[in-house]
Design an enzyme around this catalytic site. Structure first.
Site, PDB file in Angstrom:
ATOM      1  N   THR A  67      16.693 -10.922  48.012  1.00 42.76           N
ATOM      2  CA  THR A  67      17.836 -10.578  48.538  1.00 42.76           C
ATOM      3  C   THR A  67      18.519  -9.630  47.721  1.00 42.76           C
ATOM      4  OG1 THR A  67      19.676 -11.102  50.083  1.00 42.76           O
ATOM      5  CG2 THR A  67      19.183 -12.628  48.208  1.00 42.76           C
ATOM      6  N   LYS A  71      15.949  -5.989  46.594  1.00 42.96           N
ATOM      7  CA  LYS A  71      15.277  -5.523  47.543  1.00 42.96           C
ATOM      8  C   LYS A  71      14.377  -4.274  47.436  1.00 42.96           C
ATOM      9  CE  LYS A  71      17.485  -7.512  51.644  1.00 42.96           C
ATOM     10  NZ  LYS A  71      18.110  -7.372  52.734  1.00 42.96           N
ATOM     11  N   GLY A 134      22.275   1.447  53.517  1.00 43.61           N
ATOM     12  CA  GLY A 134      21.496   0.782  52.347  1.00 43.61           C
ATOM     13  C   GLY A 134      20.317  -0.009  53.022  1.00 43.61           C
ATOM     14  N   GLY A 250      25.315 -11.702  62.394  1.00 46.26           N
ATOM     15  CA  GLY A 250      24.225 -11.509  61.756  1.00 46.26           C
ATOM     16  C   GLY A 250      23.376 -13.002  61.854  1.00 46.26           C
TER      17      GLY A 250
HETATM   18  N1  LIG Z   1      21.909 -10.870  59.058  1.00 47.66           N
HETATM   19  C1  LIG Z   1      21.043 -10.574  58.231  1.00 47.66           C
HETATM   20  O1  LIG Z   1      19.796 -11.009  58.187  1.00 47.66           O
HETATM   21  C2  LIG Z   1      21.057  -9.504  57.206  1.00 47.66           C
HETATM   22  C3  LIG Z   1      20.066  -9.058  56.602  1.00 47.66           C
HETATM   23  C4  LIG Z   1      20.210  -8.224  55.402  1.00 47.66           C
HETATM   24  C5  LIG Z   1      21.467  -7.938  54.935  1.00 47.66           C
HETATM   25  N2  LIG Z   1      22.594  -8.550  55.621  1.00 47.66           N
HETATM   26  C6  LIG Z   1      23.906  -8.170  55.432  1.00 47.66           C
HETATM   27  O2  LIG Z   1      24.108  -6.551  55.614  1.00 47.66           O
HETATM   28  C7  LIG Z   1      25.134  -6.454  54.625  1.00 47.66           C
HETATM   29  C8  LIG Z   1      24.558  -5.190  53.862  1.00 47.66           C
HETATM   30  O3  LIG Z   1      23.329  -5.497  53.174  1.00 47.66           O
HETATM   31  P1  LIG Z   1      22.377  -4.574  52.576  1.00 47.66           P
HETATM   32  O4  LIG Z   1      20.983  -5.210  51.967  1.00 47.66           O
HETATM   33  O5  LIG Z   1      21.934  -3.352  53.378  1.00 47.66           O
HETATM   34  O6  LIG Z   1      23.038  -4.194  51.156  1.00 47.66           O
HETATM   35  P2  LIG Z   1      23.265  -2.368  50.427  1.00 47.66           P
HETATM   36  O7  LIG Z   1      21.651  -2.275  50.371  1.00 47.66           O
HETATM   37  O8  LIG Z   1      23.701  -2.783  49.157  1.00 47.66           O
HETATM   38  O9  LIG Z   1      24.038  -1.591  51.639  1.00 47.66           O
HETATM   39  C9  LIG Z   1      25.381  -1.659  51.659  1.00 47.66           C
HETATM   40  C10 LIG Z   1      25.919  -0.639  52.657  1.00 47.66           C
HETATM   41  O10 LIG Z   1      27.272  -1.085  52.838  1.00 47.66           O
HETATM   42  C11 LIG Z   1      28.050   0.088  52.434  1.00 47.66           C
HETATM   43  N3  LIG Z   1      29.365  -0.314  51.938  1.00 47.66           N
HETATM   44  C12 LIG Z   1      29.782  -1.172  51.071  1.00 47.66           C
HETATM   45  N4  LIG Z   1      30.946  -1.261  50.687  1.00 47.66           N
HETATM   46  C13 LIG Z   1      31.517  -0.348  51.484  1.00 47.66           C
HETATM   47  C14 LIG Z   1      32.778  -0.097  51.974  1.00 47.66           C
HETATM   48  N5  LIG Z   1      33.917  -0.660  51.164  1.00 47.66           N
HETATM   49  N6  LIG Z   1      33.191   0.853  52.958  1.00 47.66           N
HETATM   50  C15 LIG Z   1      32.116   1.352  53.498  1.00 47.66           C
HETATM   51  N7  LIG Z   1      30.998   1.021  53.444  1.00 47.66           N
HETATM   52  C16 LIG Z   1      30.699   0.157  52.437  1.00 47.66           C
HETATM   53  C17 LIG Z   1      27.283   0.892  51.439  1.00 47.66           C
HETATM   54  O11 LIG Z   1      27.769   2.340  51.575  1.00 47.66           O
HETATM   55  P3  LIG Z   1      27.364   3.175  50.142  1.00 47.66           P
HETATM   56  O12 LIG Z   1      26.099   3.880  50.404  1.00 47.66           O
HETATM   57  O13 LIG Z   1      28.432   4.130  50.089  1.00 47.66           O
HETATM   58  O14 LIG Z   1      27.233   2.353  48.801  1.00 47.66           O
HETATM   59  C18 LIG Z   1      25.843   0.780  52.076  1.00 47.66           C
HETATM   60  O15 LIG Z   1      25.530   1.543  53.044  1.00 47.66           O
HETATM   61  C19 LIG Z   1      25.476  -7.516  53.909  1.00 47.66           C
HETATM   62  O16 LIG Z   1      26.455  -8.140  54.223  1.00 47.66           O
HETATM   63  C20 LIG Z   1      24.451  -8.372  53.967  1.00 47.66           C
HETATM   64  O17 LIG Z   1      24.656  -9.898  53.993  1.00 47.66           O
HETATM   65  C21 LIG Z   1      22.343  -9.260  56.890  1.00 47.66           C
END
Ligand SMILES: NC(=O)c1ccc[n+]([C@@H]2O[C@H](COP(=O)([O-])OP(=O)(O)OC[C@H]3O[C@@H](n4cnc5c(N)ncnc54)[C@H](OP(=O)(O)O)[C@@H]3O)[C@@H](O)[C@H]2O)c1
Length: 283
Positions: A67, A71, A134, A250
């Site tokens: 995670t 990833k 992301g 989620g």
């Molecule tokens: N339910 C599930 O099974 C599951 C699975 C995976 C992930 N998740 C959740 O999904 C979320 C993202 O995970 P990820 O793995 O995709 O993370 P990631 O690869 O770090 O991507 C984060 C995303 O959020 C955006 N972001 C972060 N802070 C922001 C802000 N203040 N304003 C606007 N956009 C913002 C980032 O934009 P930038 O490109 O501008 O940085 C990027 O698009 C987390 O909360 C994670 O816990 C849930």
């Protein structure tokens, strides 16, 4: 749970990882099926990832989930990737077979199973608006395209990351009906007239005072809202609830993506209802 010399080890690499809910439902599933497996959270700092992946082979672990923030970076340490991981360039599950480490991404398929089974929403032919570009956005976009959605609109705080995601989807999946919306223009009324499904894949919503990124009048136009954040009820979900729009949080995706990892490691069908029950009892 009895740990023995024969117990097969699985777990999750993350940083931080102490908040992970995966041990709760994975261990409950192992117990329910009487499997001699255990699931352990491992805190792995980015600079230690290479050595941590080596440990999977050295200790003969069955596999791990991967995670935030590993990833994408973990890919270079693996021997093989499944088709989706090759295309989307993300891995959230590693399986060790006889010292060979294969990477999978189960987020997209987990999201889809959750949307269809728990949400009763069929994405085929639908117009989707996605917040975020992301790792999870890559996986979800890929799964939705395989499911033949009509169009995808993507907005992201960093425009460059949205462009990279679009390029990847156009080149690898040959899907052309993707439009990038500049973050500042995300609330333009004309975009929202035909949106069926709104998905938040950003981490916005995890903290109590996080803002609502989409205006209420626009949310009101959509048919289904999905927020993949799972640690709390986000403003987005509270708004959907007030507007009586069907929604999912989620937790549902978390269980299904974990269920697919479970199936990869054990070769057995995951007891999804048991996993959900364990998770809801915990939170
Ligand atoms: N339910 C599930 O099974 C599951 C699975 C995976 C992930 N998740 C959740 O999904 C979320 C993202 O995970 P990820 O793995 O995709 O993370 P990631 O690869 O770090 O991507 C984060 C995303 O959020 C955006 N972001 C972060 N802070 C922001 C802000 N203040 N304003 C606007 N956009 C913002 C980032 O934009 P930038 O490109 O501008 O940085 C990027 O698009 C987390 O909360 C994670 O816990 C849930």
């Amino acid at each position: 749970m009895e740990i023995k010399g024969t117990t097969k080890v699985t777990g999750v690499f993350g940083y931080p990882v102490s908040h992970s809910l995966s041990p709760v439902f994975q261990n409950s599933a192992f117990k329910y099926l009487g499997l001699d497996y255990v699931y352990i959270p491992f805190e792995v700092k980015p600079q230690d990832l290479k050595e941590a992946v080596k440990a999977i082979k050295i200790f003969h672990w069955i596999g791990v989930n991967v995670t935030i923030p590993h990833k994408k970076q973990v890919i270079k340490y693996l021997d093989e990737l499944d088709e989706n991981s090759k295309i989307l360039k993300v891995v959230n599950t590693i399986h060790n077979t006889d010292g060979k480490l294969k990477g999978y991404t189960t987020d997209g398929e987990g999201f889809l199973r959750s949307l269809k089974e728990d949400g009763k929403f069929k994405p085929e032919g639908k117009n989707v608006f996605i917040l975020g570009a992301g790792g999870s956005s890559y996986a979800i976009c890929g799964a939705l395209i395989n499911e033949k959605v009509n169009s995808i609109f993507i907005t992201n705080r960093t425009l460059e990351n949205a462009k990279k995601l679009k390029k990847n989807l156009v080149e690898k999946l040959k899907f052309k009906n993707i439009e990038i919306i500049e973050f500042e223009k995300r609330n333009d009324k004309k975009i929202w007239q035909n949106i069926d499904l709104l998905i938040n894949t950003t981490s916005v919503g995890m903290k109590e005072n996080d803002p609502l990124l989409i205006e209420k009048e626009n949310i009101e136009m959509v048919k289904f809202v999905y927020d993949i954040v799972y640690n709390r009820k986000t403003e987005l979900l509270k708004t959907a609830e007030n507007l009586k729009i069907p929604y999912l949080d989620g937790i549902s995706m978390l269980v299904y993506q974990g269920a697919i990892s479970f199936e990869i490691w054990t070769g057995k069908k995951a007891p999804v209802d048991i996993m959900k029950k364990a998770l809801y009892e915990k939170i």
